[in-house]
Each structure stands twice: as structure tokens, then as C-alpha cells.
Design a protein around this motif. Structure first.
Motif, PDB file in Angstrom:
ATOM      1  N   PHE A 291       0.815  -1.206   0.000  1.00 32.01           N
ATOM      2  CA  PHE A 291       0.000   0.000   0.000  1.00 32.01           C
ATOM      3  C   PHE A 291       0.853   1.262   0.000  1.00 32.01           C
ATOM      4  O   PHE A 291       1.965   1.284   0.527  1.00 32.01           O
ATOM      5  CB  PHE A 291      -0.900   0.053   1.249  1.00 32.01           C
ATOM      6  N   THR A 292       0.287   2.296  -0.609  1.00 37.47           N
ATOM      7  CA  THR A 292       0.755   3.662  -0.380  1.00 37.47           C
ATOM      8  C   THR A 292      -0.444   4.433   0.152  1.00 37.47           C
ATOM      9  O   THR A 292      -1.582   4.171  -0.246  1.00 37.47           O
ATOM     10  CB  THR A 292       1.273   4.321  -1.674  1.00 37.47           C
ATOM     11  N   THR A 293      -0.195   5.348   1.065  1.00 36.05           N
ATOM     12  CA  THR A 293      -1.315   6.073   1.663  1.00 36.05           C
ATOM     13  C   THR A 293      -0.924   7.499   1.993  1.00 36.05           C
ATOM     14  O   THR A 293       0.220   7.779   2.362  1.00 36.05           O
ATOM     15  CB  THR A 293      -1.819   5.344   2.931  1.00 36.05           C
ATOM     16  N   GLU A 328      10.908   3.608   2.888  1.00 39.61           N
ATOM     17  CA  GLU A 328      10.438   3.598   4.270  1.00 39.61           C
ATOM     18  C   GLU A 328       9.255   2.634   4.341  1.00 39.61           C
ATOM     19  O   GLU A 328       8.269   2.804   3.621  1.00 39.61           O
ATOM     20  CB  GLU A 328      10.026   4.999   4.727  1.00 39.61           C
ATOM     21  N   VAL A 329       9.384   1.634   5.210  1.00 35.43           N
ATOM     22  CA  VAL A 329       8.425   0.529   5.222  1.00 35.43           C
ATOM     23  C   VAL A 329       7.871   0.323   6.626  1.00 35.43           C
ATOM     24  O   VAL A 329       8.609   0.385   7.615  1.00 35.43           O
ATOM     25  CB  VAL A 329       9.104  -0.785   4.751  1.00 35.43           C
ATOM     26  N   ILE A 330       6.567   0.059   6.687  1.00 35.00           N
ATOM     27  CA  ILE A 330       5.944  -0.331   7.944  1.00 35.00           C
ATOM     28  C   ILE A 330       4.827  -1.321   7.628  1.00 35.00           C
ATOM     29  O   ILE A 330       4.120  -1.178   6.623  1.00 35.00           O
ATOM     30  CB  ILE A 330       5.401   0.887   8.732  1.00 35.00           C
ATOM     31  N   ALA A 331       4.678  -2.332   8.448  1.00 33.18           N
ATOM     32  CA  ALA A 331       3.593  -3.293   8.265  1.00 33.18           C
ATOM     33  C   ALA A 331       2.260  -2.617   8.557  1.00 33.18           C
ATOM     34  O   ALA A 331       2.166  -1.761   9.448  1.00 33.18           O
ATOM     35  CB  ALA A 331       3.790  -4.495   9.190  1.00 33.18           C
ATOM     36  N   TYR A 332       1.239  -2.998   7.806  1.00 34.58           N
ATOM     37  CA  TYR A 332      -0.087  -2.395   7.959  1.00 34.58           C
ATOM     38  C   TYR A 332      -0.556  -2.429   9.409  1.00 34.58           C
ATOM     39  O   TYR A 332      -0.988  -1.412   9.965  1.00 34.58           O
ATOM     40  CB  TYR A 332      -1.083  -3.130   7.058  1.00 34.58           C
ATOM     41  N   GLU A 333      -0.487  -3.596  10.053  1.00 33.90           N
ATOM     42  CA  GLU A 333      -0.967  -3.733  11.423  1.00 33.90           C
ATOM     43  C   GLU A 333      -0.219  -2.803  12.371  1.00 33.90           C
ATOM     44  O   GLU A 333      -0.809  -2.203  13.274  1.00 33.90           O
ATOM     45  CB  GLU A 333      -0.824  -5.187  11.896  1.00 33.90           C
ATOM     46  N   ASP A 334       1.097  -2.682  12.168  1.00 35.63           N
ATOM     47  CA  ASP A 334       1.900  -1.817  13.038  1.00 35.63           C
ATOM     48  C   ASP A 334       1.487  -0.357  12.892  1.00 35.63           C
ATOM     49  O   ASP A 334       1.420   0.381  13.885  1.00 35.63           O
ATOM     50  CB  ASP A 334       3.389  -1.970  12.712  1.00 35.63           C
ATOM     51  N   LYS A 347       8.346   4.519  18.044  1.00 35.49           N
ATOM     52  CA  LYS A 347       8.434   3.144  18.546  1.00 35.49           C
ATOM     53  C   LYS A 347       9.377   2.275  17.725  1.00 35.49           C
ATOM     54  O   LYS A 347       9.545   1.083  18.013  1.00 35.49           O
ATOM     55  CB  LYS A 347       7.040   2.507  18.544  1.00 35.49           C
ATOM     56  N   GLY A 348       9.982   2.862  16.692  1.00 30.29           N
ATOM     57  CA  GLY A 348      10.922   2.103  15.879  1.00 30.29           C
ATOM     58  C   GLY A 348      10.258   1.122  14.925  1.00 30.29           C
ATOM     59  O   GLY A 348      10.890   0.182  14.441  1.00 30.29           O
ATOM     60  N   LEU A 349       8.962   1.355  14.635  1.00 28.58           N
ATOM     61  CA  LEU A 349       8.233   0.455  13.747  1.00 28.58           C
ATOM     62  C   LEU A 349       8.422   0.807  12.270  1.00 28.58           C
ATOM     63  O   LEU A 349       8.200  -0.030  11.396  1.00 28.58           O
ATOM     64  CB  LEU A 349       6.736   0.483  14.092  1.00 28.58           C
ATOM     65  N   LEU A 350       8.802   2.041  12.001  1.00 30.02           N
ATOM     66  CA  LEU A 350       9.029   2.503  10.628  1.00 30.02           C
ATOM     67  C   LEU A 350      10.480   2.225  10.274  1.00 30.02           C
ATOM     68  O   LEU A 350      11.402   2.730  10.927  1.00 30.02           O
ATOM     69  CB  LEU A 350       8.701   3.990  10.513  1.00 30.02           C
ATOM     70  N   ARG A 351      10.712   1.414   9.251  1.00 35.45           N
ATOM     71  CA  ARG A 351      12.053   0.957   8.923  1.00 35.45           C
ATOM     72  C   ARG A 351      12.523   1.540   7.590  1.00 35.45           C
ATOM     73  O   ARG A 351      11.710   1.814   6.702  1.00 35.45           O
ATOM     74  CB  ARG A 351      12.094  -0.573   8.804  1.00 35.45           C
ATOM     75  N   THR A 352      13.825   1.688   7.451  1.00 33.96           N
ATOM     76  CA  THR A 352      14.424   2.050   6.168  1.00 33.96           C
ATOM     77  C   THR A 352      15.008   0.782   5.550  1.00 33.96           C
ATOM     78  O   THR A 352      15.817   0.096   6.181  1.00 33.96           O
ATOM     79  CB  THR A 352      15.533   3.101   6.341  1.00 33.96           C
ATOM     80  N   ILE A 365       4.416   1.482   2.115  1.00 33.38           N
ATOM     81  CA  ILE A 365       5.745   1.880   1.651  1.00 33.38           C
ATOM     82  C   ILE A 365       5.738   3.302   1.103  1.00 33.38           C
ATOM     83  O   ILE A 365       4.810   3.721   0.409  1.00 33.38           O
ATOM     84  CB  ILE A 365       6.256   0.930   0.556  1.00 33.38           C
ATOM     85  N   GLU A 366       6.828   4.017   1.394  1.00 38.91           N
ATOM     86  CA  GLU A 366       7.110   5.295   0.729  1.00 38.91           C
ATOM     87  C   GLU A 366       8.501   5.168   0.124  1.00 38.91           C
ATOM     88  O   GLU A 366       9.486   4.875   0.831  1.00 38.91           O
ATOM     89  CB  GLU A 366       7.060   6.464   1.717  1.00 38.91           C
ATOM     90  N   PHE A 367       8.589   5.346  -1.184  1.00 36.76           N
ATOM     91  CA  PHE A 367       9.856   5.180  -1.899  1.00 36.76           C
ATOM     92  C   PHE A 367      10.637   6.486  -1.955  1.00 36.76           C
ATOM     93  O   PHE A 367      10.054   7.563  -2.112  1.00 36.76           O
ATOM     94  CB  PHE A 367       9.603   4.656  -3.318  1.00 36.76           C
ATOM     95  N   ARG A 368      11.948   6.365  -1.873  1.00 34.50           N
ATOM     96  CA  ARG A 368      12.849   7.511  -1.983  1.00 34.50           C
ATOM     97  C   ARG A 368      13.752   7.338  -3.189  1.00 34.50           C
ATOM     98  O   ARG A 368      14.365   6.291  -3.364  1.00 34.50           O
ATOM     99  CB  ARG A 368      13.707   7.644  -0.726  1.00 34.50           C
TER     100      ARG A 368
END
Length: 369
Positions: A291-293, A328-334, A347-352, A365-368
Motif C-alpha cells: 500500500f501507499t497512503t 520507508e516501510v511499515i507493516a499495515y498492522e503496526d 516506537k521504531g516500527l518505521l524501517r528504512t 511503503i514510501e519510496f525515496r
């Protein structure tokens, strides 16, 4: 990315009725063989509750679902591989799809005719699958006849292709689908890319759609031997399948949303068979969703399972693949649990993630670049 699933089966087993339920697009569905001549195509949204939650999360102005394409293909009959019943045309239509949804009638009803008189799901499957096998055998035999001359001139590459085709020929002559042989390891994974060049019908994944009818004699509900035989076939082959009541699902699409639950209760069809079919079809194609949001748009993107981050980015734009730096990636549930990107980051849930990252179903996901 939109791949297609061909709705296939014997005449008069509910294919066009199912297609109507899937797409709410009117196609002929009268009670006689060969009513459908030209394939009809419908683009269907993949049901996904996560999409609505993300839209609410971001207060998005627009929501765009993942989609899958269904093609309504007229009924095959015994002898289709030899041109019976407009067989050549129908087989060509199947060849253009990426997967097969094989509709199998699972009920007796004297008011609904069957092309073979009596209803026997396992026989119906054997008739359809044999025609697919025979059509592929013709394709493989024709290529093998031509490649025999090339082996002398082209050497190793042609010889390798000949060996791959010969393995496929042996499988088909045994009456086995190439997709089943692939699962069993009889067809090595290394052969698949070459065999795909010939758009072989039996190499396509098959999803069996078991069509029931409310109020009729449904084999699975009556402990009928025909159901036990079919279930054994499905279980032994690890074949994906779904139950639908195509007629009820079509009628539901004509009702207001508020009336549908009551109608399901009345007919005892509590599960949404069409949604199950769409989701299972999506999985059968080997697809998943990321997803992108944002405020402008929340969107579900379709990618093959196992895609890397740059490959996933290409679903949006080739620049996200060719100029990929990070994502930048994060699981939907998180993300939903965190309540905001700020909380997720804290909380450190957003990862590169880098180029080697394998995208997981439900990643936001957000792409750079």
C-alpha cells in the motif's frame, strides 16, 4: 499490474452466471450450451479491508483497490482440441489468460440441463483437463518436429530446448497437467521459463470453483460419493478450490446493500463466495498487495510474491526501480496500531529498507529516489 483469470468449464455449469456475479456486467447466461461465443472481460476489485482502514487513517480523498481481470470463456466440450464445439477459438481464449478458474457443477437439479445428461464433477474435470492436455500435446509435438532440424545446426541451446520439450511431452502423454508435474518435481523449475514461451494451457495454475445451488441437491451437503471422489482428487493434488453459489451471488448483486445479509440468511448462503473467489484467484496468480497512503490517495498495488523493493516500486513508476535509493516501510498492522506515523517512528516500527528487501504482503511503503 493486472493479470487475467479465464473462467472455464463445460457448457451450462454456471460460468456466465458467475461472471455476472463477479462483474455486475450483463452477459448471456441462458440455459443452453454455447450461449457465450465471444469472451467477456471484467475488471474486479480485490476485496481488502485494510484498504478502507488506511483510507480512514490518512483521511484520503481517493481510494484505489488492487484489481484482477476475469474473462468469461464459452464452454469447452469433449473434442475441443480437435475443433469440436468451436474448440479452437475457446482454447485460444484460454491461452491468453494467466490462470484458469475451472467451474465445476456440484449439484443435481432436473430443471438445469447438463451436457452429459447426469452430473459427475470428477468426470467433468477429467474432460476439461484432458482437452487442455491434448491441445498442449499438439503444441509440443509440433515444436519438437521443427526443432529436430535445428539441433544439428544450432547445437547445445537447441538440444537443451529439445530435452525440455521431450520431458513435457512425456508428462502430457501420461495425461498429466504440466502444473501438477511441476508441483511433483517431474518438471524441473529450470524448464518452466522455456515452456512458458509456448503459452501451454496446462502450465497455467488452476483454481477449481465448486458451484452449488441453494435448495438443490448439493453433493457436499448430502454426503454423496461424488463429493468424496472430488475431495480426494483436490486434496491429493493440493489443488486450490472455493465454493460459490453463482445464482445466489448474482441475485445479491441486484439487491441494495442493506438487503443482502437478510437474503443470505434466507438462502443459507452466509459466506461471500465471490469475494472468496477473487481473493483465491489473486493468490493463485501468485500476487500480493502493498500500500501507499496519504491525504490525496490510498492505493493497493499488485506485485508478484517475492518482489524486491525496487521491483515493487516499478508498479508505481519505473523511476522507483531505476533510481531507487531506499524505502520507508511499515507493516499495515503496526501502522494502524501506532495510530500515526509519528508514533510509529518513535516506537521504531518505521524501517528504512534497501534494494535487497523482499516486500511483504500488507507493507505500507514510501519510496525515496
Amino acid at each position: 499490474m493486472s493479470l487475467s483469470i479465464g473462467i472455464v468449464g463445460l457448457p451450462n455449469v454456471g460460468k456466465s452466471t458467475l461472471f455476472n456475479a463477479l462483474t455486475e456486467k450483463s452477459v448471456p447466461a441462458e440455459n443452453f450450451p454455447f450461449c457465450t461465443i465471444d469472451p467477456s472481460v471484467g475488471i474486479v476489485a480485490v476485496p481488502d479491508m485494510r484498504l478502507g482502514r488506511l483510507t480512514e487513517f490518512s483521511h484520503s480523498k481517493k481510494t484505489i483497490p488492487a484489481v484482477v481481470e476475469f474473462v468469461d470463456i464459452a464452454g469447452l466440450v469433449q473434442g475441443a482440441s480437435e475443433g469440436e464445439g468451436l474448440g479452437n477459438q475457446f482454447l485460444a481464449n484460454i491461452r491468453e489468460t494467466d490462470a484458469i478458474a475451472e467451474v465445476v457443477r456440484l449439484f443435481d437439479d432436473g430443471n438445469v440441463t447438463h451436457v452429459h445428461g447426469a452430473v459427475d464433477p470428477m468426470r467433468d474435470i477429467e474432460v476439461i483437463n484432458l482437452e487442455l492436455v491434448l491441445a498442449d500435446l499438439q503444441t509440443v509435438a509440433k515444436r519438437l518436429a521443427g526443432i529436430a532440424r535445428e539441433v544439428k545446426r544450432a547445437g547445445k541451446e537447441a538440444l537443451k530446448e529439445q530435452e525440455i520439450l521431450d520431458r513435457a511431452r512425456q508428462v502430457l502423454e501420461a495425461g498429466m497437467l504440466l502444473s501438477e508435474a511441476r508441483k511433483a518435481g517431474t518438471i524441473p523449475e529450470g524448464d518452466v521459463a522455456t515452456l512458458r514461451l509456448y503459452t501451454l494451457l496446462t502450465l497455467k495454475p488452476i483454481l477449481y470453483v465448486l458451484n452449488k445451488k441453494a435448495g438443490a441437491y448439493n453433493f457436499d451437503e448430502q454426503d454423496d460419493e461424488r463429493w468424496h471422489t472430488l475431495k480426494l482428487f483436490l486434496d491429493e493434488g493440493h489443488a486450490p478450490y472455493v465454493f460459490v453459489d453463482a445464482n445466489v451471488e448474482r441475485e445479491l448483486r441486484e439487491l441494495a446493500t442493506d438487503d443482502r445479509a437478510m437474503f443470505r440468511q434466507e438462502y443459507g448462503v452466509l459466506d461471500d463466495g465471490v469475494n472468496d473467489l477473487i481473493v483465491k484467484g489473486y493468490e493463485t496468480l501468485g500476487l500480493m498487495t502493498f500500500f501507499t497512503t496519504g491525504e490525496d490517495e490510498t492505493r493497493a498495488w499488485t506485485i508478484p510474491i517475492g518482489s524486491t523493493a525496487p521491483e515493487a516500486g516499478a508498479a508505481i513508476h519505473t523511476d522507483f526501480r531505476d533510481k531507487f535509493i531506499r524505502a520507508e516501510v511499515i507493516a499495515y498492522e503496526d501502522l494502524i496500531t501506532a495510530g500515526s506515523y509519528a508514533n510509529a517512528r518513535e516506537k521504531g516500527l518505521l524501517r528504512t529498507e534497501g534494494k535487497e528487501y523482499i516486500v511483504q504482503d500488507g507493507d505500507v511503503i514510501e519510496f525515496r529516489i
